[in-house]
Scaffold this motif. Structure first.
Motif, mmCIF file in Angstrom:
data_model
loop_
_atom_site.group_PDB
_atom_site.id
_atom_site.type_symbol
_atom_site.label_atom_id
_atom_site.label_comp_id
_atom_site.label_asym_id
_atom_site.label_seq_id
_atom_site.Cartn_x
_atom_site.Cartn_y
_atom_site.Cartn_z
ATOM 1 N N TYR A 77 6.484 9.132 1.385
ATOM 2 C CA TYR A 77 7.428 8.815 0.376
ATOM 3 C C TYR A 77 8.308 9.680 0.329
ATOM 4 O O TYR A 77 8.346 11.046 0.140
ATOM 5 C CB TYR A 77 6.213 8.676 -0.871
ATOM 6 C CG TYR A 77 5.095 7.817 -0.834
ATOM 7 C CD1 TYR A 77 3.812 8.223 -1.004
ATOM 8 C CD2 TYR A 77 5.266 6.471 -0.754
ATOM 9 C CE1 TYR A 77 2.874 7.387 -0.675
ATOM 10 C CE2 TYR A 77 4.242 5.610 -0.873
ATOM 11 C CZ TYR A 77 2.832 5.995 -0.888
ATOM 12 O OH TYR A 77 1.761 5.278 -0.695
ATOM 13 N N HIS B 217 4.488 2.643 -4.189
ATOM 14 C CA HIS B 217 3.671 2.493 -2.497
ATOM 15 C C HIS B 217 4.621 2.062 -1.658
ATOM 16 O O HIS B 217 3.894 1.189 -0.647
ATOM 17 C CB HIS B 217 2.310 1.624 -2.782
ATOM 18 C CG HIS B 217 1.573 1.978 -3.858
ATOM 19 N ND1 HIS B 217 0.534 3.019 -3.662
ATOM 20 C CD2 HIS B 217 1.219 1.481 -5.161
ATOM 21 C CE1 HIS B 217 0.052 3.043 -5.077
ATOM 22 N NE2 HIS B 217 0.373 2.282 -5.590
ATOM 23 N N TRP C 142 6.834 6.283 -4.247
ATOM 24 C CA TRP C 142 5.668 6.738 -4.357
ATOM 25 C C TRP C 142 4.786 5.804 -5.427
ATOM 26 O O TRP C 142 3.991 5.258 -5.220
ATOM 27 C CB TRP C 142 5.363 8.172 -4.640
ATOM 28 C CG TRP C 142 3.787 8.455 -5.209
ATOM 29 C CD1 TRP C 142 2.863 8.749 -4.312
ATOM 30 C CD2 TRP C 142 3.415 8.708 -6.540
ATOM 31 N NE1 TRP C 142 1.785 9.353 -4.794
ATOM 32 C CE2 TRP C 142 2.031 8.935 -6.031
ATOM 33 C CE3 TRP C 142 3.695 8.639 -7.654
ATOM 34 C CZ2 TRP C 142 1.220 9.438 -7.302
ATOM 35 C CZ3 TRP C 142 2.971 8.631 -8.727
ATOM 36 C CH2 TRP C 142 1.440 9.158 -8.492
ATOM 37 N N ARG C 143 5.563 5.611 -6.410
ATOM 38 C CA ARG C 143 4.955 4.772 -7.520
ATOM 39 C C ARG C 143 4.886 3.379 -7.075
ATOM 40 O O ARG C 143 3.880 2.544 -7.462
ATOM 41 C CB ARG C 143 5.728 4.932 -8.796
ATOM 42 C CG ARG C 143 5.299 4.055 -9.863
ATOM 43 C CD ARG C 143 5.875 4.434 -11.069
ATOM 44 N NE ARG C 143 7.444 3.797 -11.009
ATOM 45 C CZ ARG C 143 8.068 3.843 -12.366
ATOM 46 N NH1 ARG C 143 7.772 4.512 -13.426
ATOM 47 N NH2 ARG C 143 9.401 3.587 -12.251
ATOM 48 N N ASN D 153 1.817 11.022 3.269
ATOM 49 C CA ASN D 153 0.418 10.468 3.527
ATOM 50 C C ASN D 153 -0.441 10.979 4.868
ATOM 51 O O ASN D 153 -0.648 12.107 5.055
ATOM 52 C CB ASN D 153 0.392 8.965 3.495
ATOM 53 C CG ASN D 153 0.659 8.371 2.246
ATOM 54 O OD1 ASN D 153 0.513 8.946 1.095
ATOM 55 N ND2 ASN D 153 1.384 7.274 2.149
#
Length: 125
Positions: free
Chosen positions: A100, A109, A106-107, A32
């Motif tokens: 992540y 968060h 990632w899915r 990110n």
């Protein structure tokens, strides 16, 4: 686990320039934001510049117009170009990455933070 390694620090005269690099490696699915912080002797760590995965940037007022943050997502690398350096820019510069580690993280968060070991920038005549 992710490792961040900074490089490019050193001794420079006032008015000079340096370019710092920060390379991220290890278990990375996606990164990110990436940030540069600095900590001068006897002072708290402060945010210098930040860049999102999409390339949006922010700077502290003290470096705005003199420093430029950038990143190469393909290389998991971030840069900080520092121009018109002043003695008050003397500090240890640290990179920080919000990332992540895998698809499930990632899915969901579920992001993690990593820090580099720092690189010393000294601005002095």
């Amino acid at each position: 686990q992710v490792q961040l390694v900074e490089s490019g620090g050193g001794l420079v005269q006032p008015g000079g320039s340096l370019r710092l690099s920060c390379v991220a490696s290890g278990s990375i699915f996606a990164i990110n934001a990436m940030d540069w912080y600095r900590q001068a002797p006897g002072k708290e760590r402060e945010l210098v510049a930040a860049i999102t995965s999409g390339g949006s940037t922010n700077y502290s007022d003290s470096v705005k117009g003199r420093f430029t943050i950038s990143r190469d997502n393909a290389k998991n690398t971030m840069y900080l170009r520092m121009n018109s350096l002043k003695p008050e820019d003397t500090a240890v510069y640290y990179c920080n990455s919000n990332y992540y580690s895998d698809f499930e993280s990632w899915r969901g968060h579920f992001a993690l933070d990593a820090w580099g070991q720092g690189t010393l920038v000294t601005v002095s005549s």
